[in-house]
Design a protein around this motif. Structure first.
Motif, PDB file in Angstrom:
ATOM      1  N   GLY A 119      12.126 -29.282 -29.639  1.00 30.99           N
ATOM      2  CA  GLY A 119      12.090 -28.139 -30.529  1.00 30.99           C
ATOM      3  C   GLY A 119      10.779 -27.957 -31.269  1.00 30.99           C
ATOM      4  O   GLY A 119      10.629 -26.992 -32.025  1.00 30.99           O
ATOM      5  N   ARG A 120       9.818 -28.834 -31.057  1.00 32.12           N
ATOM      6  CA  ARG A 120       8.518 -28.722 -31.725  1.00 32.12           C
ATOM      7  C   ARG A 120       7.474 -28.211 -30.742  1.00 32.12           C
ATOM      8  O   ARG A 120       7.515 -28.527 -29.558  1.00 32.12           O
ATOM      9  N   ARG A 121       6.520 -27.448 -31.263  1.00 33.44           N
ATOM     10  CA  ARG A 121       5.484 -26.835 -30.432  1.00 33.44           C
ATOM     11  C   ARG A 121       4.178 -27.617 -30.607  1.00 33.44           C
ATOM     12  O   ARG A 121       3.650 -27.740 -31.712  1.00 33.44           O
ATOM     13  N   TRP A 122       3.683 -28.140 -29.482  1.00 34.38           N
ATOM     14  CA  TRP A 122       2.486 -28.970 -29.502  1.00 34.38           C
ATOM     15  C   TRP A 122       1.406 -28.357 -28.610  1.00 34.38           C
ATOM     16  O   TRP A 122       1.699 -27.694 -27.621  1.00 34.38           O
ATOM     17  N   CYS A 123       0.150 -28.636 -28.960  1.00 35.98           N
ATOM     18  CA  CYS A 123      -0.991 -28.329 -28.093  1.00 35.98           C
ATOM     19  C   CYS A 123      -1.352 -29.613 -27.364  1.00 35.98           C
ATOM     20  O   CYS A 123      -1.670 -30.639 -27.994  1.00 35.98           O
ATOM     21  N   THR A 124      -1.301 -29.575 -26.055  1.00 38.42           N
ATOM     22  CA  THR A 124      -1.546 -30.778 -25.262  1.00 38.42           C
ATOM     23  C   THR A 124      -3.011 -30.899 -24.866  1.00 38.42           C
ATOM     24  O   THR A 124      -3.792 -29.948 -24.952  1.00 38.42           O
ATOM     25  N   ASP A 125      -3.411 -32.077 -24.432  1.00 41.45           N
ATOM     26  CA  ASP A 125      -4.748 -32.360 -23.880  1.00 41.45           C
ATOM     27  C   ASP A 125      -5.879 -32.214 -24.897  1.00 41.45           C
ATOM     28  O   ASP A 125      -7.036 -32.029 -24.516  1.00 41.45           O
ATOM     29  N   VAL A 126      -5.594 -32.296 -26.172  1.00 42.81           N
ATOM     30  CA  VAL A 126      -6.653 -32.180 -27.183  1.00 42.81           C
ATOM     31  C   VAL A 126      -7.542 -33.424 -27.122  1.00 42.81           C
ATOM     32  O   VAL A 126      -7.052 -34.556 -27.080  1.00 42.81           O
ATOM     33  N   PHE A 127      -8.849 -33.215 -27.090  1.00 41.63           N
ATOM     34  CA  PHE A 127      -9.810 -34.322 -27.023  1.00 41.63           C
ATOM     35  C   PHE A 127     -10.200 -34.728 -28.443  1.00 41.63           C
ATOM     36  O   PHE A 127     -10.848 -33.982 -29.162  1.00 41.63           O
ATOM     37  N   GLU A 128      -9.756 -35.914 -28.849  1.00 39.37           N
ATOM     38  CA  GLU A 128     -10.123 -36.429 -30.164  1.00 39.37           C
ATOM     39  C   GLU A 128     -11.288 -37.392 -30.019  1.00 39.37           C
ATOM     40  O   GLU A 128     -11.214 -38.386 -29.292  1.00 39.37           O
ATOM     41  N   ARG A 129     -12.358 -37.102 -30.698  1.00 40.28           N
ATOM     42  CA  ARG A 129     -13.572 -37.893 -30.565  1.00 40.28           C
ATOM     43  C   ARG A 129     -13.526 -39.155 -31.420  1.00 40.28           C
ATOM     44  O   ARG A 129     -13.143 -39.124 -32.585  1.00 40.28           O
ATOM     45  N   PHE A 130     -13.960 -40.241 -30.830  1.00 40.74           N
ATOM     46  CA  PHE A 130     -14.234 -41.457 -31.587  1.00 40.74           C
ATOM     47  C   PHE A 130     -15.684 -41.455 -32.064  1.00 40.74           C
ATOM     48  O   PHE A 130     -15.986 -41.830 -33.185  1.00 40.74           O
ATOM     49  N   VAL A 131     -16.579 -41.048 -31.153  1.00 43.58           N
ATOM     50  CA  VAL A 131     -18.007 -41.002 -31.462  1.00 43.58           C
ATOM     51  C   VAL A 131     -18.607 -39.890 -30.607  1.00 43.58           C
ATOM     52  O   VAL A 131     -18.152 -39.640 -29.493  1.00 43.58           O
ATOM     53  N   ALA A 132     -19.592 -39.188 -31.142  1.00 44.30           N
ATOM     54  CA  ALA A 132     -20.188 -38.054 -30.444  1.00 44.30           C
ATOM     55  C   ALA A 132     -21.493 -38.457 -29.768  1.00 44.30           C
ATOM     56  O   ALA A 132     -22.187 -39.377 -30.213  1.00 44.30           O
ATOM     57  N   ALA A 133     -21.838 -37.763 -28.699  1.00 44.83           N
ATOM     58  CA  ALA A 133     -23.102 -38.005 -28.006  1.00 44.83           C
ATOM     59  C   ALA A 133     -24.261 -37.799 -28.967  1.00 44.83           C
ATOM     60  O   ALA A 133     -24.272 -36.856 -29.763  1.00 44.83           O
ATOM     61  N   GLU A 134     -25.229 -38.712 -28.895  1.00 48.20           N
ATOM     62  CA  GLU A 134     -26.437 -38.710 -29.715  1.00 48.20           C
ATOM     63  C   GLU A 134     -26.168 -39.006 -31.191  1.00 48.20           C
ATOM     64  O   GLU A 134     -27.068 -38.912 -32.017  1.00 48.20           O
ATOM     65  N   GLN A 135     -24.945 -39.395 -31.515  1.00 51.77           N
ATOM     66  CA  GLN A 135     -24.640 -39.786 -32.894  1.00 51.77           C
ATOM     67  C   GLN A 135     -25.230 -41.163 -33.186  1.00 51.77           C
ATOM     68  O   GLN A 135     -25.168 -42.066 -32.366  1.00 51.77           O
ATOM     69  N   SER A 136     -25.822 -41.315 -34.349  1.00 49.11           N
ATOM     70  CA  SER A 136     -26.335 -42.619 -34.773  1.00 49.11           C
ATOM     71  C   SER A 136     -25.172 -43.503 -35.183  1.00 49.11           C
ATOM     72  O   SER A 136     -24.333 -43.098 -35.995  1.00 49.11           O
ATOM     73  N   VAL A 137     -25.127 -44.707 -34.618  1.00 54.16           N
ATOM     74  CA  VAL A 137     -24.059 -45.651 -34.923  1.00 54.16           C
ATOM     75  C   VAL A 137     -24.693 -46.986 -35.277  1.00 54.16           C
ATOM     76  O   VAL A 137     -25.483 -47.531 -34.505  1.00 54.16           O
ATOM     77  N   ALA A 138     -24.362 -47.503 -36.445  1.00 56.13           N
ATOM     78  CA  ALA A 138     -24.927 -48.771 -36.894  1.00 56.13           C
ATOM     79  C   ALA A 138     -24.248 -49.941 -36.204  1.00 56.13           C
ATOM     80  O   ALA A 138     -23.062 -49.864 -35.831  1.00 56.13           O
TER      81      ALA A 138
END
Length: 705
Positions: free
Chosen positions: A586-605
């Motif tokens: 009975g709930r409406r969901w959007c499937t296949d959503v891409f959740e990012r952990f880290v982005a390209a070219e992001q600085s990571v320590a």
């Protein structure tokens, strides 16, 4: 916004709010694999980014193996004197006039597939085999780049020997690494009064920076198989990125150990100052602080002399340095580029030297391409095909493999003598087997083939050799050299790289006078100072040893790709595409959503963590498996977007619920907290069972696709 994992995993609950999100993204959790009842944990506040201090493993010696496309070697240093780097013994055999502190990356196995020899010994033994007998032996050379070029690399990937026979690539690499392990340990035992303890060695393996995660994991798996370390002691093996290792070493060089390609006439191009690059940066910074109003505040340091020369060449007075964006770090600012020109690839990295500790910060993600020295070898092979026929060369390689190796060795010797100002022609010896085989196959001799050929810059000499003009030899370099220069120019145009005035040219191919001249001609007039370490071919190897002693020296890296998972978000009409609508209970969901952990070219320590919490969905569940996705774009919305692909899987191994550690814990509320690190040379993961505070076995597999 409420998110839950996608259907499909082994039943899994997930925190509806990640504990650390490195980029703006909807909170949520990973995709699962066998569908079960799925519900989120109670949302919790996201703490500030957490940086975990790297744990230092106990070791007494670091041994680094530079596993190259054309040549390989090892070096080591003891923890008591980390900067005293010991090179491996001179190798037996070899070519006249070539330093033997490395050995060719050549592996020879018996017809039964048993290890016989490596390096010069393998090459020379294979050379001396009877042609008929050689057909049965397995000889591998320049096989490293097969791992980079394999689009579907797995543990079952195979390599082809010179004779056409195939073998598991993992076993081929393990044979080579085992050879270096035994060679290095034997030398350490002879130098040390007592036998080394089993866990006394920290091993370092070098890989190109442009290698993807599957290739890095492959090298680690090969090291496990070779017995360098066990899986239980995985932290005793480090993967070092080749241009990073070179950068670590270059920052320790004294200026007199560098050759400046723009001033080779005076003093042989030596820079003259006996102070390391990083200490010169600090010294000049202090000089600047004390002498803000002096026109010669940098000249007192050796670094300043070179900076002043460069300013004069750019028609900029030294007094203008105080308004220059580079004055705060001396020399050319605190930014520099390293071009690692190896046998198979060229890797580029741009670093900023951080004060006061001399750590390094990556300013742009590592880049490069297949522009290594083997490109010149391929150009020579294509030239032979034009003269003698592609079908003949293919047949000769297949039926006379040892003679083909002889021919490539002869070309390599002449290739090393090529230079932009060389006047005389070069003679390349053709093995008798080649001459005889051609006559039998074609019915005429090689001299006739040369006369009939459209290639007019290669002749037949009276000594029975191919005689190639120096212009023709230099032409063989051009496609590869042009690729290197174009890539450097493309990188210099990036906004993040603005202000770089210094280029270190390192790697075995950087020894080439043709390459040095071309790079200086193309880039010198742009204000870029090109310098070459005097031990250019050993720069990466020595830097890998220093990296092993202090892996935290590279403090910040740029993520080469965007990594994340697939999740379900609550469907929002008008925001989400209709085709992504999923109705469940009975709930409406959007499937296949891409959740990012880290982005390209992001600085990571280094040590910075991305944390997620998971909960088993059913009693007795022993394993949680979560698919990881990656892409080059930063703004991918769905895991079905073009360029997004499944690249690996995160697995969590759970203790049985009936074990003493889990007594009294509600299965529906059992929380597993996973922490992923993207700032190291490899993506790493750890996990803890929150209820017991015990570690959970966690791993990311990039070779399972």
């Amino acid at each position: 916004m409420l998110t839950v994992p996608e259907m499909g995993l082994q039943g899994l609950y997930i925190s509806s709010s990640p504990e650390r999100s490195p980029v703006p993204s909807p909170p949520g959790s990973p995709r699962t694999q066998e569908s079960c009842g799925i519900a989120p944990l109670t949302p919790s506040q996201s703490p500030k980014p957490e940086v975990r201090a790297p744990q230092r493993a106990s070791f007494s010696v670091v041994v680094a193996i530079d596993f190259g496309t054309t040549s390989s070697g090892y070096a080591f240093s003891f923890a008591t004197d980390p900067e005293a780097i010991h090179m491996m013994r001179k190798w037996e055999g070899g070519d006249p006039g070539v330093a033997h502190q490395k050995t060719p990356t050549c592996l020879l196995l018996t017809p039964e597939g048993i290890f016989h020899s490596f390096g010069y010994t393998a090459r020379d033994y294979y050379h001396d085999l009877d042609p008929e007998e050689a057909r049965d032996w397995l000889y591998f050379e320049k096989f490293k780049m097969k791992i980079h070029s394999a689009t579907d690399l797995t543990l079952k990937t195979q390599l082809e020997a010179v004779n056409g026979k195939k073998m598991l690539a993992l076993e081929v690499f393990a044979h080579a690494l085992r050879f270096f392990k035994e060679h290095a340990l034997q030398e350490l035992r002879e130098q040390s009064e007592c036998m080394l303890e089993k866990d006394a060695v920290r091993w370092v393996l070098t890989v190109p920076a442009i290698w993807k995660q599957p290739a890095k994991q492959f090298m680690r798996e090969a090291a496990y198989l070779a017995g360098l370390v066990s899986r239980e002691d995985a932290e005793k093996l480090l993967i070092a990125l080749e241009p990073e290792a070179a950068s670590v070493y270059c920052r320790k060089l004294r200026l007199h150990q560098l050759m400046d390609l723009s001033s080779r006439t005076a003093g042989g191009g030596r820079l003259g100052e006996r102070r390391s690059i990083d200490s010169s940066f600090r010294h000049a910074r202090e000089q600047l602080r004390r002498s803000r109003h002096s026109r010669t505040f940098l000249v007192e340091s050796g670094v300043g002399e070179l900076w002043s020369e460069m300013q004069e060449g750019d028609s900029v007075p030294c007094s203008s340095l105080q308004s220059s964006p580079f004055h705060s770090a001396s020399l050319f600012g605190d930014r520099y580029m390293v071009a690692d020109c190896g046998g198979g690839t060229v890797d580029l990295t741009v670093h900023q030297l951080e004060q006061p500790h001399g750590t390094l910060k990556e300013l742009y993600k590592a880049s490069g391409g297949p522009y290594g020295a083997v490109g010149v070898d391929l150009a020579f092979e294509q030239l032979l095909c034009r003269i003698f026929g592609e079908d003949f060369i293919a047949k000769f390689k297949r039926q006379r493999p040892a003679a083909w190796v002889d021919l490539t060795i002869a070309f390599e010797a002449r290739k090393r003598t090529a230079g932009p100002h060389r006047a005389g022609a070069l003679n390349i010896s053709l093995p008798f087997s080649f001459i005889d085989f051609y006559r039998k196959q074609r019915g005429h001799n090689v001299e006739t083939a040369l006369r009939r050929s459209s290639v007019n810059f290669v002749k037949w000499s009276s000594q029975g050799m191919l005689r190639m003009s120096c212009e023709a030899m230099n032409e063989l370099f051009q496609p590869t050299v042009s690729g290197i220069i174009q890539h450097i120019e493309m990188l210099l145009a990036k906004p993040e790289v603005q202000g770089v005035k210094l280029l270190f040219l390192v790697g075995g191919f950087a020894e080439s006078a043709v390459l040095q001249h071309a790079v200086q001609e193309a880039l010198g007039n742009r204000g870029l100072r090109v310098v070459v370490p005097h031990d250019v071919g050993l720069t990466i190897l020595k830097g890998a040893v220093l990296f092993g002693q202090a892996p935290g020296v590279v403090r910040v890296r740029r993520s080469p790709l965007t990594y994340g998972v697939g999740v379900l978000n609550r469907f929002v009409p008008g925001h989400h595409p209709p085709e992504k609508l999923l109705v469940r209970d009975g709930r409406r969901w959007c499937t296949d959503v891409f959740e990012r952990f880290v982005a390209a070219e992001q600085s990571v320590a280094l040590g910075e963590e991305v944390r997620r919490s998971y909960c088993p969905a059913r009693p007795g569940q022993r394993r949680v498996l979560i698919n990881l996705y990656c892409c080059a774009a930063e703004d991918a919305r769905f895991i079905t977007d073009p360029g997004v692909r499944k690249c690996g899987a995160l697995s969590l191994e759970l203790e049985p619920e009936g074990s003493p550690e889990n007594t009294g814990t509600s299965p529906s509320r059992r929380e597993i907290r996973a922490a992923m690190q993207f700032g190291d040379t490899e993506i790493k993961v750890t996990a803890v069972d929150v209820s017991t505070n015990r570690s959970v076995r966690a791993a990311i597999d990039f070779l399972s696709n």
